[in-house]
Write a protein that holds these residues in place. Structure first.
Motif, PDB file in Angstrom:
ATOM      1  N   VAL A 361     125.310 -85.422  18.609  1.00 34.88           N
ATOM      2  CA  VAL A 361     125.342 -84.910  17.241  1.00 34.88           C
ATOM      3  C   VAL A 361     123.993 -85.124  16.564  1.00 34.88           C
ATOM      4  CG1 VAL A 361     126.467 -85.108  15.008  1.00 34.88           C
ATOM      5  CG2 VAL A 361     127.826 -85.299  17.089  1.00 34.88           C
ATOM      6  N   ARG A 362     123.383 -86.285  16.788  1.00 38.09           N
ATOM      7  CA  ARG A 362     122.069 -86.551  16.184  1.00 38.09           C
ATOM      8  C   ARG A 362     121.050 -85.504  16.633  1.00 38.09           C
ATOM      9  NH1 ARG A 362     117.822 -88.109  18.417  1.00 38.09           N
ATOM     10  NH2 ARG A 362     118.900 -88.816  20.295  1.00 38.09           N
ATOM     11  N   ARG A 363     120.992 -85.242  17.950  1.00 35.91           N
ATOM     12  CA  ARG A 363     120.008 -84.297  18.471  1.00 35.91           C
ATOM     13  C   ARG A 363     120.242 -82.898  17.894  1.00 35.91           C
ATOM     14  NH1 ARG A 363     120.821 -85.386  23.395  1.00 35.91           N
ATOM     15  NH2 ARG A 363     122.013 -83.548  24.026  1.00 35.91           N
ATOM     16  N   ALA A 364     121.507 -82.481  17.808  1.00 38.40           N
ATOM     17  CA  ALA A 364     121.809 -81.161  17.259  1.00 38.40           C
ATOM     18  C   ALA A 364     121.436 -81.075  15.781  1.00 38.40           C
ATOM     19  CB  ALA A 364     123.289 -80.844  17.458  1.00 38.40           C
ATOM     20  N   GLU A 365     121.732 -82.118  15.006  1.00 45.00           N
ATOM     21  CA  GLU A 365     121.436 -82.079  13.576  1.00 45.00           C
ATOM     22  C   GLU A 365     119.938 -82.135  13.313  1.00 45.00           C
ATOM     23  OE1 GLU A 365     123.810 -85.146  11.775  1.00 45.00           O
ATOM     24  OE2 GLU A 365     125.511 -83.790  11.527  1.00 45.00           O
ATOM     25  N   GLU A 366     119.181 -82.873  14.113  1.00 43.98           N
ATOM     26  CA  GLU A 366     117.736 -82.898  13.919  1.00 43.98           C
ATOM     27  C   GLU A 366     117.118 -81.549  14.273  1.00 43.98           C
ATOM     28  OE1 GLU A 366     116.330 -86.293  16.070  1.00 43.98           O
ATOM     29  OE2 GLU A 366     116.889 -87.696  14.480  1.00 43.98           O
ATOM     30  N   THR A 367     117.664 -80.883  15.273  1.00 42.23           N
ATOM     31  CA  THR A 367     117.197 -79.524  15.573  1.00 42.23           C
ATOM     32  C   THR A 367     117.561 -78.585  14.432  1.00 42.23           C
ATOM     33  OG1 THR A 367     117.564 -79.975  17.924  1.00 42.23           O
ATOM     34  CG2 THR A 367     117.210 -77.693  17.293  1.00 42.23           C
ATOM     35  N   ALA A 368     118.749 -78.752  13.872  1.00 43.34           N
ATOM     36  CA  ALA A 368     119.149 -77.924  12.732  1.00 43.34           C
ATOM     37  C   ALA A 368     118.204 -78.129  11.559  1.00 43.34           C
ATOM     38  CB  ALA A 368     120.585 -78.265  12.325  1.00 43.34           C
ATOM     39  N   ALA A 369     117.805 -79.377  11.318  1.00 45.69           N
ATOM     40  CA  ALA A 369     116.860 -79.650  10.234  1.00 45.69           C
ATOM     41  C   ALA A 369     115.541 -78.938  10.485  1.00 45.69           C
ATOM     42  CB  ALA A 369     116.648 -81.150  10.102  1.00 45.69           C
ATOM     43  N   ALA A 370     115.088 -78.938  11.751  1.00 43.71           N
ATOM     44  CA  ALA A 370     113.843 -78.249  12.083  1.00 43.71           C
ATOM     45  C   ALA A 370     113.959 -76.750  11.823  1.00 43.71           C
ATOM     46  CB  ALA A 370     113.484 -78.509  13.543  1.00 43.71           C
ATOM     47  N   VAL A 371     115.125 -76.171  12.125  1.00 45.35           N
ATOM     48  CA  VAL A 371     115.334 -74.745  11.862  1.00 45.35           C
ATOM     49  C   VAL A 371     115.260 -74.465  10.361  1.00 45.35           C
ATOM     50  CG1 VAL A 371     116.984 -72.852  12.018  1.00 45.35           C
ATOM     51  CG2 VAL A 371     116.698 -74.407  13.946  1.00 45.35           C
ATOM     52  N   LEU A 372     115.923 -75.292   9.565  1.00 43.64           N
ATOM     53  CA  LEU A 372     115.938 -75.069   8.119  1.00 43.64           C
ATOM     54  C   LEU A 372     114.536 -75.140   7.538  1.00 43.64           C
ATOM     55  CD1 LEU A 372     119.122 -77.107   7.162  1.00 43.64           C
ATOM     56  CD2 LEU A 372     118.866 -74.631   7.187  1.00 43.64           C
ATOM     57  N   VAL A 373     113.730 -76.097   8.018  1.00 45.21           N
ATOM     58  CA  VAL A 373     112.357 -76.191   7.534  1.00 45.21           C
ATOM     59  C   VAL A 373     111.545 -74.984   7.991  1.00 45.21           C
ATOM     60  CG1 VAL A 373     110.232 -77.531   7.679  1.00 45.21           C
ATOM     61  CG2 VAL A 373     112.398 -78.693   7.363  1.00 45.21           C
ATOM     62  N   ALA A 374     111.768 -74.555   9.231  1.00 45.29           N
ATOM     63  CA  ALA A 374     111.029 -73.415   9.747  1.00 45.29           C
ATOM     64  C   ALA A 374     111.380 -72.134   8.988  1.00 45.29           C
ATOM     65  CB  ALA A 374     111.327 -73.233  11.234  1.00 45.29           C
ATOM     66  N   MET A 375     112.653 -71.956   8.655  1.00 46.97           N
ATOM     67  CA  MET A 375     113.065 -70.741   7.957  1.00 46.97           C
ATOM     68  C   MET A 375     112.602 -70.732   6.506  1.00 46.97           C
ATOM     69  SD  MET A 375     114.500 -69.078  10.351  1.00 46.97           S
ATOM     70  CE  MET A 375     113.496 -69.978  11.552  1.00 46.97           C
TER      71      MET A 375
END
Length: 809
Positions: A361-375
């Motif tokens: 879950v941590r790895r998925a949420e940190e990737t999600a955070a990266a997507v939100l910043v990128a978008m």
């Protein structure tokens, strides 16, 4: 059929842990009870004579959950029970908490039903038809129904032991959690009572449960591209810095955002869309708009692109898949930016429920955070903030990731580059062309007129102009607007054509918020949503909770802007604080059934135009009103300069506290209080006179009293139960009103009740009757009015909320 349902639910409980249920007896006599864990339940009792059933829907307006157990009337759901079934009826009515909103009895060819619960299970058709109906209710596969039917036949004359072949016919719940061994043991015991044995089921559940606890972390099959992996690592490192440290975007996470390139390329991309859309070249226009969004990250362009995606934009709520699938999808978003990515990621965060270890879950949420910043899609800063404030939807002990908090800070501080007036004008035309609206020289754009309606919903001239432009474009909304504008302020009833247009186009006209508002409670006025209730949308009972993006009013949900009446009923308030604290409900005039958390949202920010405010359900005494609650309410009243009516439900407060709160509402004219205040009516009237109020009222479980101080008219209403003792208790309160005494007493007849006897002669007061079991002699009220020299009369009952948009006319 009852035995068939018990077998089906017991089989499913071993795999899914579904509904709580109990089955007792045999084919000659017995009982079956089922509870979905959310307050809804039904019971079935049968013997050699017939069957009696009761069902309870906790969302139903007929619910008596707010009444004392002894005052509840489940008997009313079993009208005209034959003598042979009265024993079964008594047992059914005394089951549990004596709650029912629907009922049915069957005796030979006779049957009768009383209630409104449309979800009442069917038991009286062929087994195949009944099974098809039950399987349509939930997630069970057809194989469960086939096995249940086979077991029903196999146990007709004895017991049956499940074979390995039988068990293999049931699909495993691969992505879900292992069933709780204790729950499996209970389900297996229930199957034994039904004559079915399942060897090894409990041991298998224990083995699966133990294996799940020790499961090794999954490894993503598709790794992040090297630049984005670097960006993610940089993001996680920055997320651990104190909030006071300035946000620095990872340079490798996003291409573009070069002001020079924007100035050079953006006009050409928009010109391509303008040139191709009128000629049907959408396959060329849309990619050009997508490239323009990647270049600018402008929410204005994203809003235009949203029109190309259709109205059903989000997947069905529930599990989003396993963590491996989510990581692959998130990596794809980072590799190829899309204006849809932020919405999809937030749906994953707010609606996804994962049964995985914390590292996954941590790895998925940190990737999600990266997507939100990128978008960098600033439209979704509000729902992300709501998610961070409430943690995650599933009961996971891990806190929100620091990287998600960083992503929130990044979105809140990012300002998209200005597009310029010329490019904004092009986008306006593109928006009309995408929606199929005719663009005419010298006439305002349809999108411009729609925005004008959202800015000032009470400007009828703008609506008339918009209706004409929509009719020119053959848009059915134009016809609806013209029909409703023609009868606005006249009091005429809607034509059948209005209902047909709404049935065909409601979802399209409401856009994304169609899933967040209850269809049974929305009202359109002059073509736009005017009254709404959150909490039960088209995708199911948990729509508000599982579509947090929709309920916060973030992004392009302009449809909230014309809502003037809103209630947050039906127990689902998740996300409502974000909606009330957001920017969309700037025309809201009436807000009902809110709680303490919604008060906190209202107490923040600037002044609001609210005119009517109702706190809590008026007939439910919660007993939680305290200093914090009163402080929040006081702060809220300070920000409502136009508030003219306040209804305080679900609480009891001292007279001093009520007076202090009423003084903070400067424009207050009507004050209504909840349970337990009837004894204070004379003191409340004196307080109302001192404060210059026009009306003071009290609501109880059994009856209401309201006193119009201007006309000195006292109104008595009994919307629920009819009983002589209620009239006696109300007459005592009426006699206490001596300063000033009422000149007129109006008795509001309750729903479906009618008077029996004289209605005009005070010496012969009428008796209110409803059905064959309820009646109330109004003699005590007539005598109390006569003793004070007041006239007494009957009038129809009027609820606080009228469904008519033309009530003010």
């Amino acid at each position: 059929m009852v035995r068939l349902r018990a077998i089906l639910q017991s089989l499913a409980a071993v795999r899914y842990g579904l509904l709580e249920h109990t089955f007792e007896g045999d084919g000659a006599a017995g009982s079956y009870a089922e509870d979905d864990g959310c307050g809804n339940h039904h019971v079935v009792f049968w013997n050699a004579h017939g069957v009696v059933m009761l069902s309870f829907d906790h969302d139903s307006p007929e619910s008596e959950a707010g009444m004392a157990r002894a005052e509840r009337t489940p008997e009313a759901r079993l009208p005209d029970v034959p003598p042979a079934l009265r024993g079964l009826a008594r047992r059914a009515c005394e089951h549990g908490e004596r709650l029912a909103t629907d009922g049915c009895w069957i005796l030979g060819n006779q049957r009768k039903r009383g209630g409104i619960d449309e979800r009442f299970p069917r038991y009286d058709e062929s087994p195949e038809a009944v099974l098809a109906d039950w399987l349509a209710e939930g997630p069970l596969e057809a194989s469960y129904g086939q096995l249940a039917l086979a077991l029903l036949i196999a146990t007709a004359s004895g017991s049956y032991t499940l074979t390995e072949e039988d068990v293999l016919a049931l699909p495993l719940q691969i992505d879900g959690p292992a069933p709780d061994p204790d729950a499996v043991a209970q389900a297996v015991a229930q199957l034994v009572r039904l004559g079915i044995h399942w060897p090894g089921a409990v041991e298998q559940a224990k083995a699966r449960h133990a294996a799940e606890l020790q499961r090794a972390p999954l490894v993503a099959e598709v790794p992040l591209p090297a630049p984005h992996a670097t960006a993610q690592a940089d993001l996680v490192a920055q997320a651990r810095k104190p909030p006071t440290v300035p946000v620095v975007f990872p340079d490798t996470s996003i291409p573009g955002l070069d002001p020079g390139a924007i100035e050079e390329k953006l006009p050409a991309l928009l010109d391509i869309a303008l040139d191709m859309l009128p000629r049907g070249g959408r396959s060329i226009a849309y990619p050009a708009l997508e490239e323009a969004w990647v270049l600018t990250r402008s929410p204005r362009i994203a809003d235009v692109l949203d029109c190309t995606w259709g109205w059903d934009r989000l997947p069905y709520p529930g599990r989003t898949g396993n963590v491996r699938e989510v990581e692959q999808k998130l990596a794809a978003y980072l590799a190829e930016p899309s204006w849809r990515a932020s919405r999809e990621v937030l749906h994953f965060l707010t609606a996804g429920v994962f049964f995985a270890n914390k590292d996954e879950v941590r790895r998925a949420e940190e990737t999600a955070a990266a997507v939100l910043v990128a978008m960098r899609d600033v439209r979704y800063a509000e729902p992300l903030a709501e998610h961070c404030a409430r943690n995650r939807p599933d009961p996971n002990p891990a806190p929100i990731r620091e990287s998600l908090l960083f992503a929130l800070r990044a979105l809140q501080t990012f300002e998209p580059p200005a597009l310029g007036a010329a490019n904004e004008a092009k986008l306006d035309v593109i928006g009309d062309l995408i929606n199929g609206w005719r663009v005419s020289p010298g006439k305002r754009l349809v999108n411009e007129l729609i925005q004008a309606v959202y800015d000032d919903p009470r400007d009828l001239e703008v609506r008339k102009e918009l209706a004409t432009r929509l009719v020119e474009s053959d848009d059915p909304r134009g016809e609806l607007m013209q029909l409703q504008l023609a009868r606005h302020g006249t009091g005429k009833r809607p034509k059948k054509r209005e209902g047909e247009l709404l049935a065909e186009n409601r979802s399209k006209w409401l856009g994304e918020i169609a899933r967040a508002v209850a269809e049974s409670d929305d009202v359109f006025q002059n073509g736009f949503l005017w009254q709404a209730a959150t909490g039960e949308g088209g995708v199911g009972r948990n729509a508000a909770q599982q579509h947090l993006i929709l309920i916060t009013g973030a992004g392009a949900q302009r449809e909230w802007s014309t809502v003037e009446r809103l209630t947050v009923w039906r127990h689902f308030r998740f996300g409502t604080t974000g909606l009330l604290g957001g920017k969309r409900l700037y025309n809201l005039r009436e807000l009902t059934d809110i709680g303490t958390e919604e008060l906190a949202a209202l107490a923040e920010g600037s002044e609001r135009p609210l005119e009517v405010l109702e706190l809590g359900q008026p007939r439910t005494y919660q007993g939680w009103a305290g200093e914090i609650y009163h402080a929040r309410l006081g702060d809220t009243l300070d920000r409502l300069p136009n508030l003219r009516e306040l209804r305080l439900g679900g609480m009891q407060s001292s007279l001093e506290t009520v007076e202090a709160l009423a003084r903070r509402a400067k424009a207050l004219r009507v004050l209504t209080l909840s349970v337990g205040t009837q004894r204070l009516l004379p003191s409340l009237v004196a307080m109302a006179q001192e404060l210059g109020l026009e009306e003071i009222g009290t609501l109880a479980i059994n009856y209401d009293l309201s006193y119009d101080l201007v006309s000195r008219t006292l109104q008595f209403a009994c919307p629920r139960l009819l009983h002589d003792n209620i009239a006696i208790a109300a007459s005592k309160r009426i006699r206490e009103l001596t300063s000033p005494s009422p000149l007129r007493v109006v008795v509001r007849t309750s729903a479906r009740s009618k008077p029996r006897g004289s209605t005009g002669d005070p010496s012969r007061p009428p008796v209110l009757v409803r059905g064959k079991t309820e009646s109330m002699d109004l003699t005590p009220i007539w005598e109390a009015a006569a003793a004070m020299g007041a006239t007494c009369e009957l009038a129809p009952y009027v609820a606080h909320w009228s469904k008519s948009p033309d009530r003010d006319a």
